[in-house]
Design an enzyme around this catalytic site. Structure first.
Site: not given
Ligand code: M6R
Length: 611
Positions: A2, A490
């Site tokens: 949140c 994506k």
């Molecule tokens: O903030 P982070 O890089 O740790 O986040 C990891 C994933 O949650 C993030 O890369 C997610 O897969 C994206 N929404 C992909 O576009």
């Protein structure tokens, strides 16, 4: 997942709070609410739906209080509803709380409070917090009753939290504290601004206090005081953050995602920064890893989630090729529960754009316990992961607001590449010519990305042709397989089209049974060494009726393929940075054709602070 916002100052709080919530809506957008201190009484306004719905609540424009808290929700406990929206109050309506995180022992605490006469109006885990504060407050005899009650209540909480607390009894005060959930405090010219992330506050200030776990902060008028876990007061350093305010705006683009896709040349240039120059050794003076230490490492682990993990897959190729050290890549949520064989001879690298991903942070803590050194790759200065790791290196992609990660991914791949070159220089594991060539190729990336961005019109046209499809496939070999995984993620996340990514060579082991007339197969083909085998795989799906889109840097003019999308040539290890861009654009335009909210896809949030 949140977003929380707070303000203590001299201006009307509610417009500042709503402005902050709008900037944080990427963190959750199923309900929103604010509490403003109105003539010594807390006034709560909240409902399910987007932040903009708050403007429809009667009386909002009449609020004049200059201290307030606010919340945008991504539901975990209880459906989106007015009752489950934050702020939550205790039964006596003395304390109001907004919370980001998860209280794991809330059932236990609820039972305890119920036994003590409290009742609950929502299904949330959060509602135990104001009631616990009330419980301890009613028993507290010290002079600093409010703070002591918040400290005792939070000491009972298991899990993660960033909270802001108001009380009718202390109308000029706000108490904030965090544990494993993000929270920053900005010092502006007209008051203190609190938020879950820095970009939400950039229009007010660049000066920030980055709170540590259990660092209790009491803000009252123009004073701010910090206390440790045992309520001993201490001084805290303020940090100046260099991000420009415009970096968190759309700057004429329809969506943040499109803006961030187009920012990739700059993001890469900034990430390279002064770390890599021709004719000089790579500069990692901020971490300074010694040859003695690196020579003891017999395995590197790269751990991350989602897109960051996909960047790690290419990081593995860099390190194995240039440094000759075996690398294992894993998703954090699996790694931490599989009893990984990590010890003091392991170097563990954790990639996280936000630096707040719960599973990645937990995996890091596990490796530290097992005696390994930990290195964080993050885009957010002072984020939780950077405070846990032995070493931190930053991507300089600027704030990434769209839920779908784009510029952070390419910046992560580049930074891992430079890190591998740095390790190779220390270990002398490859010859100087190889090092110089790859350095040259890295430095040329920003201008080559511009060419990839020029595929936008072609990708828009392709999107118009395929946006109604229900299933798609992405295939590739080697680093192209890593790009296939990222392209597929994506597409799923912002267009809601089901897709699968396969290593091309695996098709014949099962998935090819799904290939039928008219299905789209997107193939990434950049590694000359694998071209013949990859072309055979493409022919196999065409023979079975598939339509193909091919992202390549090779000359395929004689192969007779339709829909060939050209990107520039580079070192095969770096090609993901160029070949992923048409796929980012394709997903973006498909999502637009479908009329979806690109920046805030359903069920997702930018920062996954729950496990
Ligand atoms: O903030 P982070 O890089 O740790 O986040 C990891 C994933 O949650 C993030 O890369 C997610 O897969 C994206 N929404 C992909 O576009």
């Amino acid at each position: 997942m949140c977003g929380i916002v707070g303000y203590v100052g001299t201006k009307k709080a509610y417009p500042i709070l709503i402005n902050g919530l709008t900037a944080l809506e990427y963190r959750g957008y199923d309900s929103a609410g604010i509490a403003s201190m109105e003539n010594g009484k807390i006034c709560v306004m909240k409902d399910k739906g987007r932040v903009s719905n708050l403007n429809n609540i009667p009386g909002l424009n009449d609020l004049t209080g200059t201290i307030g808290i606010a919340h945008t929700r991504w539901a975990t406990h209880g459906m989106p509803s007015k009752e489950n929206s934050h702020p939550h109050m205790d039964n006596s309506e003395t304390f109001a709380v907004v919370h980001n995180g998860i209280i794991e022992n809330y059932n236990e605490l609820k039972a305890f409070l119920s036994d003590n006469g409290y009742h609950f109006l929502s299904q949330t885990d959060t509602e135990v917090i104001p009631n616990l504060i009330h419980y301890y407050f009613s028993k507290e005899t010290s002079d600093n009753k409010f703070l002591a009650a918040v400290q005792k209540a939070t000491a009972d909480l298991k899990g993660s939290f960033a909270i802001e607390v108001l009380s009718n009894l202390y109308p000029d005060k706000m108490i904030v504290v965090r544990k494993d959930s993000p929270l920053v405090i900005g010092k502006g010219s007209e008051g203190f601004h609190i938020a879950s992330d820095i970009p939400a506050l950039l229009e007010y200030t660049r000066d920030f206090y980055l709170l540590n776990d259990y660092e209790y902060t009491v803000i009252e008028n123009s004073s701010i005081k910090f206390y440790d876990k045992n309520l001993v007061e201490h001084e805290k350093e303020i940090k100046n953050i260099e991000w420009a305010a415009s970096a968190a705006e759309k700057n004429g683009f329809d969506d943040y995602m499109l803006k961030e896709i187009h920012e990739q040349p700059t993001a890469i240039r900034e990430t390279i920064g002064s770390r890599l120059k021709l004719g000089e050794a790579c500069n990692f003076s901020d971490i300074n890893i010694s040859k003695e230490y690196l020579s003891t490492i017999n395995k590197i682990f790269i751990v991350a989630c989602g897109t960051a993990m996909h960047a790690g897959l290419t990081g593995k190729k860099f390190i194995e090729n240039l440094c000759n050290i075996p690398v294992e890549v894993d998703v954090a949520s699996e790694f931490r529960y599989r009893n990984p064989i990590v010890n003091e001879k392991s170097l563990c690298i954790f990639i996280s754009q936000s630096g707040e991903t719960a599973d990645t942070i937990a995996a890091l803590k596990l490796c530290r316990e097992k005696g390994a050194k930990t290195l964080a790759v993050s885009n957010v200065i002072g984020s939780s992961i950077t405070r846990e790791a032995d070493y931190t290196i930053y991507t300089h992609a600027g704030p990434e607001i769209a839920v779908a990660s784009t510029k952070a991914y390419t910046s992560q791949v580049v930074l891992l590449g430079i890190l591998a070159v740095y390790f190779a220089e220390i270990l002398e594991s490859v010859d100087t010519e190889t090092i110089n060539n790859i350095k040259k190729d890295i430095l040329e990336l920003p201008s080559k990305i511009e060419t990839s961005l020029k595929t936008a019109d072609q990708m828009k046209e392709l999107a118009k042709k395929i946006y109604t499809e229900k299933d798609m496939f992405f295939i590739g070999r080697g680093v192209d397989y890593n790009v296939a995984l990222e392209g597929s993620l994506k597409l799923k996340e912002i267009s809601y089209i089901h897709s699968e990514a396969y290593a091309s060579g695996e098709l014949k082991h099962g998935p090819i049974a799904l290939i039928e007339k008219g299905i789209t197969v997107i193939s990434i083909l950049t590694d000359e060494a694998l071209v013949e085998k990859s072309i055979s795989n493409i022919q196999e799906v065409i023979t079975r009726g598939a339509k193909t889109i091919i992202i390549t840097n090779l000359d395929l003019s004689n192969a007779g393929f339709e829909n060939v999308v050209k990107v520039e040539e580079t070192n095969p290890l770096l090609s993901p940075i160029l070949s992923v861009i048409p796929l980012q654009l394709l997903s973006y335009y498909i999502s637009k054709e479908k009329g979806l909210d690109v920046d805030k896809p359903r069920n997702l949030a930018k920062s996954v602070t729950v496990e």
